[in-house]
Scaffold this motif. Sequence first.
Motif, PDB file in Angstrom:
ATOM      1  N   UNK A   1       0.814  -1.219   0.000  1.00  0.00           N
ATOM      2  CA  UNK A   1       0.000   0.000   0.000  1.00  0.00           C
ATOM      3  C   UNK A   1       0.855   1.280   0.000  1.00  0.00           C
ATOM      4  N   UNK A   2       2.156   1.120   0.135  1.00  0.00           N
ATOM      5  CA  UNK A   2       3.036   2.280   0.120  1.00  0.00           C
ATOM      6  C   UNK A   2       3.048   3.072   1.414  1.00  0.00           C
ATOM      7  N   UNK A   3       2.718   2.418   2.528  1.00  0.00           N
ATOM      8  CA  UNK A   3       2.705   3.079   3.835  1.00  0.00           C
ATOM      9  C   UNK A   3       4.010   2.799   4.580  1.00  0.00           C
ATOM     10  N   UNK A   4       4.248   3.558   5.626  1.00  0.00           N
ATOM     11  CA  UNK A   4       5.493   3.427   6.387  1.00  0.00           C
ATOM     12  C   UNK A   4       5.441   2.344   7.452  1.00  0.00           C
ATOM     13  N   UNK A   5       4.237   2.052   7.939  1.00  0.00           N
ATOM     14  CA  UNK A   5       4.157   1.070   9.009  1.00  0.00           C
ATOM     15  C   UNK A   5       2.732   0.691   9.348  1.00  0.00           C
TER      16      UNK A   5
END
Length: 270
Positions: free
Chosen positions: A203-207
């Motif tokens: 999803x292209x999220x950091x965490x």
Amino acid sequence: MTSAQRLTPTKKQRVRTLWISDVHLGTRDCQAEHLAAFLKRYHAERVYLVGDIIDGWKLRGGIYWPQAHTNVIRRLLTMSKRGTEVIYVTGNHDEFLRRYSTLLLGNIRLVDEIEHTTADGRRLLVIHGDQFDVITRYHKWLAFLGDSAYEFTLTLNRWLNHWRSRWGYGYWSLSAYLKHKVKSAVNFISDFEEAIAHEVHKRGLNGVVCGHIHHAEIRRIGEVEYLNCGDWVESCSALIEHWDGSIQLYRLAEEQAQLAEAPVVAESAA
């Protein structure tokens, strides 16, 4: 005076965000008194309830709801009334609430998942995590069976801590200890963490901030920051975001150990 009351300071600490999960209100093993005391110590801009707050599975078989469980609900409502945004992320034990997802009641929101942006700009998926548990998703009957076995270990855990408390020892989780010693449980935790980290990366999220497996942890999995709140039946743990965006893992047992050591250190210094 109870141990929960002794740990409650008089002045509230201001923090940006609190995350708690797997409280399991409605069960005998819920550490509601400790949770209410923990919440009372903080003034938070936002509180995330990351699933399994109310145990709908257990309540189907009969109502168990002591005053301590009501106190947790009252504390959350008081926080909401005083300006804290409360976001309830549904889990598998409170899946009956999923039909009401997107419900908004004043400062209280109900969602299945949500994105949180930290003070330093990291984008975190907040989700309970049962969606990444193969047993819960595809073999629900096995999940119910495992839940019964797990409940038995929690009963042993409750009696063990009753006697530890009487002899002056702090809280210790037998069930968590056994979980981390059994190879299949360790492999299950690892598979769960890898699966949820893969989805977050996609999803292209950091965490991600999640719960479900009752194993509190902060670590990196590849490029993903993995944060698990833990629970309030075994580890009594939570995540705290401070105003600079740093996230701290709180554990009740560690705090109790520090408080027990403090008088010894003071006496040695004197």
